[in-house]
Design a protein around this motif. Sequence first.
Motif, PDB file in Angstrom:
ATOM      1  N   LYS A  72       0.824  -1.223   0.000  1.00  0.00           N
ATOM      2  CA  LYS A  72       0.000   0.000   0.000  1.00  0.00           C
ATOM      3  C   LYS A  72       0.859   1.276   0.000  1.00  0.00           C
ATOM      4  CE  LYS A  72      -3.627  -2.628   0.381  1.00  0.00           C
ATOM      5  NZ  LYS A  72      -4.463  -2.915  -0.828  1.00  0.00           N
ATOM      6  N   LEU A  73       2.025   1.201  -0.664  1.00  0.00           N
ATOM      7  CA  LEU A  73       2.890   2.376  -0.754  1.00  0.00           C
ATOM      8  C   LEU A  73       2.348   3.338  -1.799  1.00  0.00           C
ATOM      9  CD1 LEU A  73       6.418   0.737  -0.493  1.00  0.00           C
ATOM     10  CD2 LEU A  73       5.086   1.826   1.314  1.00  0.00           C
ATOM     11  N   LYS A  74       2.525   4.607  -1.533  1.00  0.00           N
ATOM     12  CA  LYS A  74       2.008   5.661  -2.401  1.00  0.00           C
ATOM     13  C   LYS A  74       3.155   6.379  -3.108  1.00  0.00           C
ATOM     14  CE  LYS A  74      -2.369   5.330  -0.994  1.00  0.00           C
ATOM     15  NZ  LYS A  74      -2.244   4.169  -0.117  1.00  0.00           N
ATOM     16  N   LYS A  75       2.799   7.042  -4.184  1.00  0.00           N
ATOM     17  CA  LYS A  75       3.781   7.810  -4.936  1.00  0.00           C
ATOM     18  C   LYS A  75       4.535   8.758  -3.994  1.00  0.00           C
ATOM     19  CE  LYS A  75       4.256  11.245  -8.592  1.00  0.00           C
ATOM     20  NZ  LYS A  75       3.565  12.105  -9.574  1.00  0.00           N
ATOM     21  N   GLY A  76       5.862   8.756  -4.124  1.00  0.00           N
ATOM     22  CA  GLY A  76       6.685   9.630  -3.294  1.00  0.00           C
ATOM     23  C   GLY A  76       7.181   8.991  -2.014  1.00  0.00           C
ATOM     24  N   ASP A  77       6.612   7.839  -1.613  1.00  0.00           N
ATOM     25  CA  ASP A  77       7.122   7.131  -0.438  1.00  0.00           C
ATOM     26  C   ASP A  77       8.554   6.681  -0.724  1.00  0.00           C
ATOM     27  OD1 ASP A  77       4.792   7.473   0.960  1.00  0.00           O
ATOM     28  OD2 ASP A  77       4.022   5.443   0.593  1.00  0.00           O
ATOM     29  N   ARG A  78       9.354   6.550   0.347  1.00  0.00           N
ATOM     30  CA  ARG A  78      10.748   6.166   0.175  1.00  0.00           C
ATOM     31  C   ARG A  78      10.958   4.684   0.486  1.00  0.00           C
ATOM     32  NH1 ARG A  78       8.571  10.465   1.481  1.00  0.00           N
ATOM     33  NH2 ARG A  78       9.375  10.554   3.624  1.00  0.00           N
ATOM     34  N   ILE A  79      11.735   4.029  -0.365  1.00  0.00           N
ATOM     35  CA  ILE A  79      12.102   2.635  -0.156  1.00  0.00           C
ATOM     36  C   ILE A  79      13.622   2.529  -0.204  1.00  0.00           C
ATOM     37  CG2 ILE A  79      11.782   2.145  -2.630  1.00  0.00           C
ATOM     38  CD1 ILE A  79      11.133  -0.773  -1.825  1.00  0.00           C
ATOM     39  N   ALA A  80      14.205   1.900   0.815  1.00  0.00           N
ATOM     40  CA  ALA A  80      15.657   1.719   0.869  1.00  0.00           C
ATOM     41  C   ALA A  80      16.041   0.398   0.229  1.00  0.00           C
ATOM     42  CB  ALA A  80      16.135   1.769   2.321  1.00  0.00           C
ATOM     43  N   LEU A  81      17.149   0.415  -0.496  1.00  0.00           N
ATOM     44  CA  LEU A  81      17.699  -0.810  -1.085  1.00  0.00           C
ATOM     45  C   LEU A  81      19.085  -1.018  -0.500  1.00  0.00           C
ATOM     46  CD1 LEU A  81      16.756  -0.431  -4.871  1.00  0.00           C
ATOM     47  CD2 LEU A  81      15.398  -1.384  -3.002  1.00  0.00           C
ATOM     48  N   MET A  82      19.280  -2.122   0.202  1.00  0.00           N
ATOM     49  CA  MET A  82      20.548  -2.445   0.855  1.00  0.00           C
ATOM     50  C   MET A  82      21.091  -3.712   0.211  1.00  0.00           C
ATOM     51  SD  MET A  82      21.151  -2.543   4.975  1.00  0.00           S
ATOM     52  CE  MET A  82      22.783  -2.461   5.707  1.00  0.00           C
ATOM     53  N   LEU A  83      21.587  -3.536  -1.023  1.00  0.00           N
ATOM     54  CA  LEU A  83      21.980  -4.664  -1.859  1.00  0.00           C
ATOM     55  C   LEU A  83      23.311  -4.410  -2.550  1.00  0.00           C
ATOM     56  CD1 LEU A  83      18.577  -5.158  -3.741  1.00  0.00           C
ATOM     57  CD2 LEU A  83      19.438  -6.621  -1.897  1.00  0.00           C
ATOM     58  N   PRO A  84      24.132  -5.449  -2.725  1.00  0.00           N
ATOM     59  CA  PRO A  84      25.308  -5.346  -3.583  1.00  0.00           C
ATOM     60  C   PRO A  84      24.883  -5.586  -5.027  1.00  0.00           C
ATOM     61  CG  PRO A  84      25.232  -7.514  -2.627  1.00  0.00           C
ATOM     62  CD  PRO A  84      24.020  -6.770  -2.104  1.00  0.00           C
ATOM     63  N   PHE A  94      13.994  -0.660 -10.636  1.00  0.00           N
ATOM     64  CA  PHE A  94      13.026  -0.301 -11.670  1.00  0.00           C
ATOM     65  C   PHE A  94      11.592  -0.520 -11.198  1.00  0.00           C
ATOM     66  CE2 PHE A  94      16.697  -1.293 -14.661  1.00  0.00           C
ATOM     67  CZ  PHE A  94      17.005   0.041 -14.852  1.00  0.00           C
ATOM     68  N   GLY A  95      11.386  -1.544 -10.375  1.00  0.00           N
ATOM     69  CA  GLY A  95      10.047  -1.753  -9.823  1.00  0.00           C
ATOM     70  C   GLY A  95       9.621  -0.597  -8.935  1.00  0.00           C
ATOM     71  N   ALA A  96      10.544  -0.141  -8.089  1.00  0.00           N
ATOM     72  CA  ALA A  96      10.230   0.977  -7.204  1.00  0.00           C
ATOM     73  C   ALA A  96       9.923   2.242  -7.998  1.00  0.00           C
ATOM     74  CB  ALA A  96      11.402   1.219  -6.251  1.00  0.00           C
ATOM     75  N   LEU A  97      10.719   2.495  -9.041  1.00  0.00           N
ATOM     76  CA  LEU A  97      10.492   3.693  -9.854  1.00  0.00           C
ATOM     77  C   LEU A  97       9.169   3.599 -10.611  1.00  0.00           C
ATOM     78  CD1 LEU A  97      14.102   4.311 -11.234  1.00  0.00           C
ATOM     79  CD2 LEU A  97      12.925   5.588  -9.432  1.00  0.00           C
ATOM     80  N   ARG A  98       8.830   2.419 -11.081  1.00  0.00           N
ATOM     81  CA  ARG A  98       7.561   2.249 -11.790  1.00  0.00           C
ATOM     82  C   ARG A  98       6.372   2.456 -10.864  1.00  0.00           C
ATOM     83  NH1 ARG A  98       8.331  -2.776 -16.089  1.00  0.00           N
ATOM     84  NH2 ARG A  98       6.797  -1.627 -17.319  1.00  0.00           N
ATOM     85  N   ALA A  99       6.581   2.209  -9.573  1.00  0.00           N
ATOM     86  CA  ALA A  99       5.523   2.437  -8.585  1.00  0.00           C
ATOM     87  C   ALA A  99       5.466   3.900  -8.153  1.00  0.00           C
ATOM     88  CB  ALA A  99       5.749   1.538  -7.367  1.00  0.00           C
ATOM     89  N   GLY A 100       6.378   4.719  -8.688  1.00  0.00           N
ATOM     90  CA  GLY A 100       6.395   6.135  -8.338  1.00  0.00           C
ATOM     91  C   GLY A 100       7.101   6.433  -7.034  1.00  0.00           C
ATOM     92  N   GLY A 123      13.173   8.914   5.967  1.00  0.00           N
ATOM     93  CA  GLY A 123      11.781   8.564   6.249  1.00  0.00           C
ATOM     94  C   GLY A 123      11.336   7.327   5.495  1.00  0.00           C
ATOM     95  N   ALA A 124      12.273   6.446   5.168  1.00  0.00           N
ATOM     96  CA  ALA A 124      11.937   5.226   4.425  1.00  0.00           C
ATOM     97  C   ALA A 124      10.958   4.373   5.220  1.00  0.00           C
ATOM     98  CB  ALA A 124      13.207   4.429   4.125  1.00  0.00           C
ATOM     99  N   THR A 125       9.974   3.829   4.517  1.00  0.00           N
ATOM    100  CA  THR A 125       8.989   2.954   5.168  1.00  0.00           C
ATOM    101  C   THR A 125       9.096   1.511   4.688  1.00  0.00           C
ATOM    102  OG1 THR A 125       7.337   3.583   3.508  1.00  0.00           O
ATOM    103  CG2 THR A 125       7.342   4.814   5.586  1.00  0.00           C
ATOM    104  N   ALA A 126       9.993   1.268   3.723  1.00  0.00           N
ATOM    105  CA  ALA A 126      10.199  -0.091   3.212  1.00  0.00           C
ATOM    106  C   ALA A 126      11.680  -0.268   2.909  1.00  0.00           C
ATOM    107  CB  ALA A 126       9.372  -0.329   1.950  1.00  0.00           C
ATOM    108  N   ILE A 127      12.133  -1.522   2.947  1.00  0.00           N
ATOM    109  CA  ILE A 127      13.533  -1.806   2.652  1.00  0.00           C
ATOM    110  C   ILE A 127      13.657  -3.189   2.032  1.00  0.00           C
ATOM    111  CG2 ILE A 127      14.030  -2.751   4.958  1.00  0.00           C
ATOM    112  CD1 ILE A 127      16.847  -1.489   4.713  1.00  0.00           C
ATOM    113  N   VAL A 128      14.573  -3.297   1.062  1.00  0.00           N
ATOM    114  CA  VAL A 128      14.980  -4.593   0.520  1.00  0.00           C
ATOM    115  C   VAL A 128      16.416  -4.798   0.964  1.00  0.00           C
ATOM    116  CG1 VAL A 128      15.279  -6.031  -1.526  1.00  0.00           C
ATOM    117  CG2 VAL A 128      13.508  -4.252  -1.503  1.00  0.00           C
ATOM    118  N   VAL A 129      16.691  -5.895   1.671  1.00  0.00           N
ATOM    119  CA  VAL A 129      18.023  -6.107   2.235  1.00  0.00           C
ATOM    120  C   VAL A 129      18.521  -7.506   1.908  1.00  0.00           C
ATOM    121  CG1 VAL A 129      17.081  -6.840   4.471  1.00  0.00           C
ATOM    122  CG2 VAL A 129      19.421  -5.953   4.349  1.00  0.00           C
TER     123      VAL A 129
END
Length: 560
Positions: A72-84, A94-100, A123-129
Motif C-alpha cells: 500500500k505504498l504511495k507515490k513519493g514514499d521512500r524505499i531503501a535498497l541495501m543490496l550489492p 526499476f520496480g520501485a520507480l515504476r511504482a512512483g 523517512g523510508a517505510t520499506a527496505i529490501v536487504v
Amino acid sequence: MTAAWPWLKQYPKGIPAEIDLDEFPSIVSILESSCGKFKDKVAFENLGKTLRYRDIDRLSKAFACYLIHQCKLKKGDRIALMLPNVLQYPIAIFGALRAGLTVVNTNPMYTARELKHQLNDSGATAIVVLENFASVLQEVLADTKVNHVLVTGVGDMLGGFKGTLVNFMLRYVKKAVPAYRLPQAVSFTQALADGARHSLPSVEIQPGDIAFLQYTGGTTGVSKGAMLTHRNLVANMQQASAWIGHRADMGAEHIITALPLYHIFALTANCLVFMKFGAVNHLITNPRDMPGFVKSLSKIPFTCITGVNTLFNGLLNTPGFDQLDFTRFKFALGGGMAVQRAVAERWKKVTGCTLSEAYGLTETSPAVCMNPLDLPEYNGSIGVPVPSTEVCIQDEEGQQLATGEVGELCVRGPQVMKGYWQRPDETAKVIDKQGWLHTGDMAKMDEEGFFYIVDRKKDMILVSGFNVYPNEIEDVVAAHPGVLEVAAVGVPDEKSGEAVKLVIVKKDPALDAAGIKEFCRSHLTGYKQPRHIEFRTELPKSNVGKILRRELRDSATATR
C-alpha cells in the motif's frame, strides 16, 4: 553564450552542444522503451545467470505491483535498497520507480549507526536487504519508520540447483550470513510471486519527481541525501549517451559493472545509460576478490568498463589480467577519484585502450566532465563539460577566474540536484543564487577548454604558506616501481605549519623510506617533499575504492 564555450571545439564529431531534455519524461519511460526495443536481448548477467530485457520488464512490473497492492505504498514514499551487485538490484530499482517511489540507495556495509541515520533521515517505510546484512537492520529496525521488510539471498534469482547451492554455501559453509530475526520479513521471491497476480495501475511520474535520495558519503560530516529528480537522471543519461554514442553500438555492448550500483557512478553510467543502449550489464558482486574478478572477465566478451583508480591498479597487479582478450575492448572510463598517470599509462600498455578520466559528483547525477573517448593517450585532465553543462572556476568571492588560474570548480546544468533532502541551509551553502553548484574541488581550465582537478579544498596541505596538492604528490610517488598504492596527507608541523606525510603500500618488499625520499627529491620541489613516511599493508577506502585521506589525517594527528 553556447558558441563562446571553448570546450566545444574538443567535442568529437557528431556530439551536440545541447541535449534533448524532453525526449523522455522519466527514467521509467526510458526503461519501457528499452524493454520494447531489446526485449529478446540479455540485459543483466550475474554469476552465470542472465535476465533479458523482457524479464526485467516483467519482474520489475511484478515488484511494482507488490509495493502498490500489498504494501500500500504511495507515490513519493521512500524505499531503501541495501543490496550489492546482484540481479535483485535492477528488478527492485526499476520496480520501485515504476511504482512512483523514491529510491534510497543504502551501502550494505553500513554500521547500525549509519543505517539508522539514513533510514530515519529519509523517512523510508520499506527496505529490501540482502540476508548477509539483515542482522544490522535488526539492530535498528524498531527505531525507524520501516514497516515493510523484504529479505533476499545472493542465490535467490539464480534459480534451480545453483541458486540453492550458492545460498547454502554462503549461509552454512562460509558463514557469511550472521544470525538475524526479522519475523515480519517477506522473501523477495515471494513478493515477486504475489505481485505477479496484480495488474500495474497507471502511475503518473513527472520530471520533477524525486527518483533517488542519493546520500553523500558523510566523510565531511553528517551524510546528506541529494534529491535527484527524474529530470536530473534523464538529463545525465542523455548527456552521457550523447558522449559515448559514437563509440557504442545499440544492442551490442557488454559493460563490466564492478562498482556498486548503489553508488551514483555505476547507477547512472552503467545501469541507466547502458540500459538505453540495450547493452549487457555484467554485475560483479565481489570485485575485491581480484583473482575471481579476472576469472570472470576471461569468460565475458567485454567492450567497456568503468572504475576508480584503485580498481584499475588492482586489476593490473592481478596475475592473468594481462592475458585477457582485449580485442573487443572499446573504452575504459575512470572517475570517483583522480586517475594516476602511472596507472593510466600501464593500462594503455596492457589493454591497448586509453583510460579516459571523467568527473562528477553525487549532486550532479553524476557526470560533469568527460574526456573524448578517442583520445590517443591519457592527458591528465578530467575532460570537458558534457552537453548542456556550464563549468567555471571561481575565487572565494564568487568571481570567475581567467584561464589557467586555480579556484573552485562550479557547475550549472540540468543534472544538478534539486537540493539536499530537508536541509535548505545546507543546499544554500553549495548552490548560489545564480544556480552554480560549488563543488569544493580546486581546479583550472586550459586554453582549449580542458579542466584539471588540482585537489579537494579540504585536502590541500599548507606548507610554509605554499599550497601543496596531494594529487600531485601521489601522482609522482605512484610512478615509483616499488609502490603499489600511496596517499599524501598533511600533518601538523612546528616549523612549517603542516608537512607532507606519505602512507604507502609496498609492491617491492625491499622499499624503504630513504628510497622514497630520494625519489621525491628528484621530482618535487623542496616544500612538496615528504617529511614523514609510513608503510601499511592496506589503505582505508570507501565503498567504491576511493582512498579516505581524512582517516589517514586523523590517525596521523592522533599519534603525534
